[in-house]
Scaffold this motif. Structure first.
Motif, PDB file in Angstrom:
ATOM      1  N   THR A   1    -116.887   8.339  32.530  1.00  0.00           N
ATOM      2  CA  THR A   1    -116.763   7.356  32.570  1.00  0.00           C
ATOM      3  C   THR A   1    -117.307   6.604  33.458  1.00  0.00           C
ATOM      4  O   THR A   1    -116.738   5.121  33.374  1.00  0.00           O
TER       5      THR A   1
ATOM      6  N   ARG B   1    -112.139   1.481  30.310  1.00  0.00           N
ATOM      7  CA  ARG B   1    -111.557   2.596  30.804  1.00  0.00           C
ATOM      8  C   ARG B   1    -111.808   3.358  29.813  1.00  0.00           C
ATOM      9  O   ARG B   1    -111.475   4.694  30.044  1.00  0.00           O
ATOM     10  N   SER B   2    -111.682   3.422  28.592  1.00  0.00           N
ATOM     11  CA  SER B   2    -111.847   3.986  27.378  1.00  0.00           C
ATOM     12  C   SER B   2    -112.914   4.478  27.337  1.00  0.00           C
ATOM     13  O   SER B   2    -113.338   5.252  26.583  1.00  0.00           O
TER      14      SER B   2
ATOM     15  N   ASP C   1    -113.721   4.478  23.394  1.00  0.00           N
ATOM     16  CA  ASP C   1    -113.200   4.906  22.622  1.00  0.00           C
ATOM     17  C   ASP C   1    -112.138   3.468  21.900  1.00  0.00           C
ATOM     18  O   ASP C   1    -111.150   3.639  22.776  1.00  0.00           O
TER      19      ASP C   1
ATOM     20  N   ASN D   1    -108.426   4.292  21.635  1.00  0.00           N
ATOM     21  CA  ASN D   1    -107.599   4.011  23.085  1.00  0.00           C
ATOM     22  C   ASN D   1    -107.535   2.880  23.943  1.00  0.00           C
ATOM     23  O   ASN D   1    -106.890   2.872  24.512  1.00  0.00           O
ATOM     24  N   ALA D   2    -108.946   2.698  23.578  1.00  0.00           N
ATOM     25  CA  ALA D   2    -108.448   1.144  23.973  1.00  0.00           C
ATOM     26  C   ALA D   2    -107.859   0.096  23.398  1.00  0.00           C
ATOM     27  O   ALA D   2    -107.281  -0.713  24.120  1.00  0.00           O
TER      28      ALA D   2
ATOM     29  N   PHE E   1    -104.437   0.949  25.164  1.00  0.00           N
ATOM     30  CA  PHE E   1    -104.336   0.607  27.048  1.00  0.00           C
ATOM     31  C   PHE E   1    -103.812  -0.890  26.551  1.00  0.00           C
ATOM     32  O   PHE E   1    -102.671  -1.689  27.137  1.00  0.00           O
TER      33      PHE E   1
END
Length: 353
Positions: free
Chosen positions: A24, A64-65, A68, A71-72, A75
């Protein structure tokens, strides 16, 4: 044959995080401003589901994801839980929104007119470049961009059913309510729900597992000022502006508390440009609080408060689903031993015949 726990978990986890960081790392090099401007709908989806209006933090969460978005949102929601609350802003009125886009499918001619704004609703969904030329834009000044809902004349004529008003709005970020759920809590749950989940429940009603096939009375995308009482001067001050989407959809007729027959409406509101989610939210709101007349009157999924309140949040369902990746050795071993014992029992019974 047996299954055993894998040892060396801490080292394996550290290595896994390192591998994840490597695949990533290119995302981390993306510029925040470019991401905010370029992937504006992704940013708006994340701030809506993450329940925190910060496009810059949403950008970091997406990086960071590595794109995704669920997933973001996780966060961003997690970061939100670590922030200190300094107070509550003044109540917002979507009629005061500075419009960037506003349409009504209920009325052709409305005050302020239909404002298509930025949309690809009418674009052919093919991955080819279509040349656009000879475009003629109509300018819209700030003063004329503040227009009341297209349903306001009907509301002024007392033709729209009113729901009981709550004295104090519930705050689901502090305490999740038990049934019967206040409408403010239901709306909050949906506005930060996962877009696909909210749409899915609304779609059940649209397809026939319910009878809500609404008309869009007023759909608006624009900016709202956030006002706050200054802690020292006690004066009302503007502390910022948010971009938001609000929808009022119109259903069929119902009797109100006084027994008068009125038009029913549903409301949807989301951070950012979230038209599909806001429409879906308004459909569920309409379904929950009004009697249906035709199909599925007893078991309408979208009219089940428990179903909506506990199944539209993406962060919760995301966490529950992914927890199955964690060790379940004891659970599985128990099921496995029961299965083997049952198998031996059946075999012994057959041998003794």
């Amino acid at each position: 044959m047996a299954y055993y726990a894998v040892k060396g978990g801490e080292e394996a986890i550290n290595n896994s995080l390192k591998f994840y960081s490597e695949i990533t790392q290119n995302a981390q090099a993306l510029d925040d401003e470019s991401l905010i401007e370029g992937l504006t709908f992704s940013i708006d989806k994340v701030i809506s589901e993450g329940s925190l209006y910060s496009k810059k933090l949403a950008s970091k969460a997406i990086k960071r994801s590595a794109g995704d978005l669920l997933n973001a949102s996780f966060f961003l929601r997690a970061h939100r839980s670590s922030c200190q609350r300094v107070g509550e802003c003044k109540q917002l009125d979507v009629n005061e929104m500075r419009l960037k886009r506003r349409v009504s499918s209920a009325f052709k001619d409305i005050e302020g007119g239909q404002l298509l704004g930025a949309s690809n609703d009418y674009e052919i969904k093919l991955l080819i470049d279509i040349k656009k030329d000879n475009l003629d834009f109509e300018n819209f000044d700030k003063k004329s961009s503040v227009v009341k809902s297209a349903l306001t004349p009907l509301r002024n004529d007392n033709l729209i059913k009113k729901l009981p008003k709550e004295e104090t709005a519930w705050d689901i970020t502090r305490t999740f309510p038990t049934a019967p759920y206040p409408r403010s809590a239901v709306l909050q749950t949906m506005t930060r729900g996962e877009s696909g989940s909210v749409l899915g429940f609304a779609y059940t009603s649209m397809r026939g597992y319910g009878d809500v096939h609404p008309t869009i009375g007023d759909l608006r995308v624009g900016e709202l000022d956030i006002k706050f009482t200054h802690p020292f001067s006690k004066k009302e001050v503007k502390i910022g502006t948010i971009e938001a989407t609000a929808v009022e959809c119109v259903g069929t007729f119902n009797k109100d508390e006084k027994g008068d027959t009125k038009l029913t409406t549903g409301f949807g509101f989301c951070f950012g440009k979230n038209e599909t989610k806001a429409i879906a939210m308004s459909i569920i709101d309409l379904t929950l609080y009004n009697r249906s007349y035709s199909v599925g009157t007893e078991q309408i999924v979208a009219a089940d408060f428990e179903m909506i309140m506990h199944h539209v949040d993406g962060i919760e369902s995301f966490g529950f689903c992914n927890h199955y990746k964690l060790p379940h050795y004891v659970t599985f071993q128990t099921d496995y031993q029961i299965f083997k014992s049952a198998q031996k029992y059946v075999e012994s019974k057959e041998d003794n015949k």
